[in-house]
Design an enzyme around this catalytic site. Structure first.
Site, PDB file in Angstrom:
ATOM      1  N   SER A 142       0.829  -1.218   0.000  1.00 45.21           N
ATOM      2  CA  SER A 142       0.000   0.000   0.000  1.00 45.21           C
ATOM      3  C   SER A 142       0.858   1.260   0.000  1.00 45.21           C
ATOM      4  O   SER A 142       1.955   1.268   0.572  1.00 45.21           O
ATOM      5  CB  SER A 142      -0.885   0.011   1.252  1.00 45.21           C
ATOM      6  OG  SER A 142      -1.609   1.215   1.338  1.00 45.21           O
ATOM      7  N   TYR A 155      -1.440  -0.307  10.263  1.00 45.09           N
ATOM      8  CA  TYR A 155      -1.699  -0.819   8.905  1.00 45.09           C
ATOM      9  C   TYR A 155      -0.441  -0.657   8.048  1.00 45.09           C
ATOM     10  O   TYR A 155       0.011  -1.597   7.383  1.00 45.09           O
ATOM     11  CB  TYR A 155      -2.897  -0.081   8.300  1.00 45.09           C
ATOM     12  CG  TYR A 155      -3.182  -0.447   6.870  1.00 45.09           C
ATOM     13  CD1 TYR A 155      -3.713  -1.696   6.542  1.00 45.09           C
ATOM     14  CD2 TYR A 155      -2.915   0.444   5.825  1.00 45.09           C
ATOM     15  CE1 TYR A 155      -3.956  -2.047   5.222  1.00 45.09           C
ATOM     16  CE2 TYR A 155      -3.158   0.112   4.516  1.00 45.09           C
ATOM     17  CZ  TYR A 155      -3.689  -1.136   4.213  1.00 45.09           C
ATOM     18  OH  TYR A 155      -3.933  -1.472   2.900  1.00 45.09           O
TER      19      TYR A 155
HETATM   20  N1  LIG Z   1      -8.755  -0.225  -1.319  1.00 43.50           N
HETATM   21  C1  LIG Z   1      -7.671   0.484  -1.113  1.00 43.50           C
HETATM   22  O1  LIG Z   1      -7.706   1.735  -1.116  1.00 43.50           O
HETATM   23  C2  LIG Z   1      -6.347  -0.199  -0.897  1.00 43.50           C
HETATM   24  C3  LIG Z   1      -5.182   0.593  -0.957  1.00 43.50           C
HETATM   25  C4  LIG Z   1      -3.946  -0.005  -0.772  1.00 43.50           C
HETATM   26  C5  LIG Z   1      -3.848  -1.356  -0.553  1.00 43.50           C
HETATM   27  N2  LIG Z   1      -4.987  -2.116  -0.472  1.00 43.50           N
HETATM   28  C6  LIG Z   1      -4.797  -3.550  -0.241  1.00 43.50           C
HETATM   29  O2  LIG Z   1      -5.420  -4.255  -1.292  1.00 43.50           O
HETATM   30  C7  LIG Z   1      -5.757  -5.568  -0.839  1.00 43.50           C
HETATM   31  C8  LIG Z   1      -7.184  -5.882  -1.268  1.00 43.50           C
HETATM   32  O3  LIG Z   1      -8.056  -4.995  -0.606  1.00 43.50           O
HETATM   33  P1  LIG Z   1      -9.360  -4.369  -1.308  1.00 43.50           P
HETATM   34  O4  LIG Z   1      -9.168  -2.909  -1.381  1.00 43.50           O
HETATM   35  O5  LIG Z   1      -9.696  -5.124  -2.524  1.00 43.50           O
HETATM   36  O6  LIG Z   1     -10.455  -4.595  -0.140  1.00 43.50           O
HETATM   37  P2  LIG Z   1     -11.682  -5.605  -0.007  1.00 43.50           P
HETATM   38  O7  LIG Z   1     -12.662  -5.371  -1.095  1.00 43.50           O
HETATM   39  O8  LIG Z   1     -12.141  -5.455   1.401  1.00 43.50           O
HETATM   40  O9  LIG Z   1     -11.011  -7.033  -0.209  1.00 43.50           O
HETATM   41  C9  LIG Z   1     -10.263  -7.656   0.806  1.00 43.50           C
HETATM   42  C10 LIG Z   1     -10.160  -9.132   0.475  1.00 43.50           C
HETATM   43  O10 LIG Z   1      -9.379  -9.770   1.495  1.00 43.50           O
HETATM   44  C11 LIG Z   1     -10.082 -10.934   1.920  1.00 43.50           C
HETATM   45  N3  LIG Z   1      -9.743 -11.275   3.299  1.00 43.50           N
HETATM   46  C12 LIG Z   1      -9.824 -10.493   4.415  1.00 43.50           C
HETATM   47  N4  LIG Z   1      -9.468 -11.195   5.505  1.00 43.50           N
HETATM   48  C13 LIG Z   1      -9.156 -12.447   5.069  1.00 43.50           C
HETATM   49  C14 LIG Z   1      -8.714 -13.628   5.707  1.00 43.50           C
HETATM   50  N5  LIG Z   1      -8.528 -13.689   7.040  1.00 43.50           N
HETATM   51  N6  LIG Z   1      -8.493 -14.731   4.952  1.00 43.50           N
HETATM   52  C15 LIG Z   1      -8.685 -14.690   3.614  1.00 43.50           C
HETATM   53  N7  LIG Z   1      -9.091 -13.606   2.947  1.00 43.50           N
HETATM   54  C16 LIG Z   1      -9.332 -12.495   3.670  1.00 43.50           C
HETATM   55  C17 LIG Z   1     -11.551 -10.594   1.754  1.00 43.50           C
HETATM   56  O11 LIG Z   1     -12.307 -11.792   1.569  1.00 43.50           O
HETATM   57  P3  LIG Z   1     -13.239 -12.498   2.662  1.00 43.50           P
HETATM   58  O12 LIG Z   1     -13.821 -11.418   3.541  1.00 43.50           O
HETATM   59  O13 LIG Z   1     -14.258 -13.203   1.821  1.00 43.50           O
HETATM   60  O14 LIG Z   1     -12.328 -13.435   3.389  1.00 43.50           O
HETATM   61  C18 LIG Z   1     -11.507  -9.825   0.438  1.00 43.50           C
HETATM   62  O15 LIG Z   1     -11.545 -10.704  -0.654  1.00 43.50           O
HETATM   63  C19 LIG Z   1      -5.539  -5.570   0.671  1.00 43.50           C
HETATM   64  O16 LIG Z   1      -4.299  -6.194   0.971  1.00 43.50           O
HETATM   65  C20 LIG Z   1      -5.451  -4.083   1.023  1.00 43.50           C
HETATM   66  O17 LIG Z   1      -4.659  -3.865   2.158  1.00 43.50           O
HETATM   67  C21 LIG Z   1      -6.224  -1.564  -0.648  1.00 43.50           C
END
Ligand SMILES: NC(=O)c1ccc[n+]([C@@H]2O[C@H](COP(=O)([O-])OP(=O)(O)OC[C@H]3O[C@@H](n4cnc5c(N)ncnc54)[C@H](OP(=O)(O)O)[C@@H]3O)[C@@H](O)[C@H]2O)c1
Length: 245
Positions: A142, A155
């Site tokens: 991130s 985080y």
């Molecule tokens: N959105 C942003 O602005 C942003 C920015 C920088 C980095 N990121 C990173 O991008 C990645 C994806 O996030 P996103 O933005 O797509 O958010 P999201 O829509 O909330 O997706 C998060 C994913 O992680 C899974 N997850 C959470 N806890 C888990 C666990 N214990 N075991 C297995 N799977 C788990 C969730 O699936 P289930 O709940 O079905 O398990 C979901 O598929 C993350 O690493 C996040 O830190 C996001």
């Protein structure tokens, strides 16, 4: 094997947001997907969508905090497709808050999913990559680790721990393995839903809504890294909204 067509890709956090976009993108390029997350129904719906479009995917309900479950995910890739070319450790949670709030359960959740979950992916995939003499490890980190804003300390620390782990892995990897970290900025996903501190919850969605990128923007970056020829290792990609400071 160069390019994406025919590669076997395991992907955590596939049930929503960035992971879901990556799954659809790579499936359209001819990859065979092994999709992991906790919400089985979401994964099954995604498998149905991919297979209806002529792609290949299976769903494995996985909690990345469970080392054995992540091992079983990699075993499922081998049992179904005979190999594993790419492991994408994308699952993550972000119940952010100021340190003064002492929301220590949230701190622990971020360490368990964002850091230990990635360690479990490395532990499961590395022996397979070694025995194949080939493999690509990708982690979603991130921009929060590049500019550490208030509320983001824990985080960001988990994401920078992964960044350090990826560099260590790269240094040990030798000529056969590729290691990529992708740092998204604000992306419009369900990520904000996991925020538990009401003060942060009321502030973040506005900031995110005003500039967030679609998750497909990150999927294109991951596609770029995987598609490179074997001798080209894309180490780090930062994808942030132009408007993000
Ligand atoms: N959105 C942003 O602005 C942003 C920015 C920088 C980095 N990121 C990173 O991008 C990645 C994806 O996030 P996103 O933005 O797509 O958010 P999201 O829509 O909330 O997706 C998060 C994913 O992680 C899974 N997850 C959470 N806890 C888990 C666990 N214990 N075991 C297995 N799977 C788990 C969730 O699936 P289930 O709940 O079905 O398990 C979901 O598929 C993350 O690493 C996040 O830190 C996001």
């Amino acid at each position: 094997m160069d390019g994406i067509n025919g590669k076997v890709v395991a992907l955590t956090g596939a049930s929503s947001g960035i992971g879901r976009a990556v799954a659809l993108d790579l499936a359209a390029q001819g990859a065979a997907l092994v999709l992991a997350a906790r919400r089985r129904e979401r994964l099954e719906a995604l498998v149905a969508e991919i297979t209806a479009a002529g792609g290949r995917a299976i769903a494995i309900e996985t909690d990345v905090r469970d080392r054995a479950a992540v091992g079983a995910l990699v075993e499922a890739a081998i049992a179904t497709y005979g190999r594993l070319d790419v492991m994408i450790a994308n699952a993550g949670v972000g119940p952010i808050s100021r340190l003064d709030k002492l929301r220590e359960d949230d701190w622990e959740a971020m360490v368990d999913v964002n850091f230990k979950g990635v360690l479990h992916c490395v532990g499961a995939a590395l022996p397979v990559f070694r025995s194949q003499g080939d493999g690509h490890f990708i982690a979603t980190v991130s921009t929060a680790g590049l500019k550490v804003l208030p509320t983001m300390a824990v985080y960001a620390a988990t994401k920078n721990a992964v960044r350090t782990l990826m560099e260590g892995l790269r240094q040990e990897a030798g000529p056969d393995l590729r290691v990529t970290e992708v740092s998204p900025g604000y992306v419009g996903t369900e990520f904000g839903d996991g925020i538990t501190d009401p003060e942060v919850l009321s502030a973040v969605p506005e900031a995110m809504k005003s500039m967030a990128l679609p998750p497909e923007s990150v999927a294109r970056a991951i596609r770029f890294a995987i598609a490179q020829p074997r001798e080209v290792d894309i180490g780090s990609i930062v994808v942030r909204p132009t408007a993000q400071g």
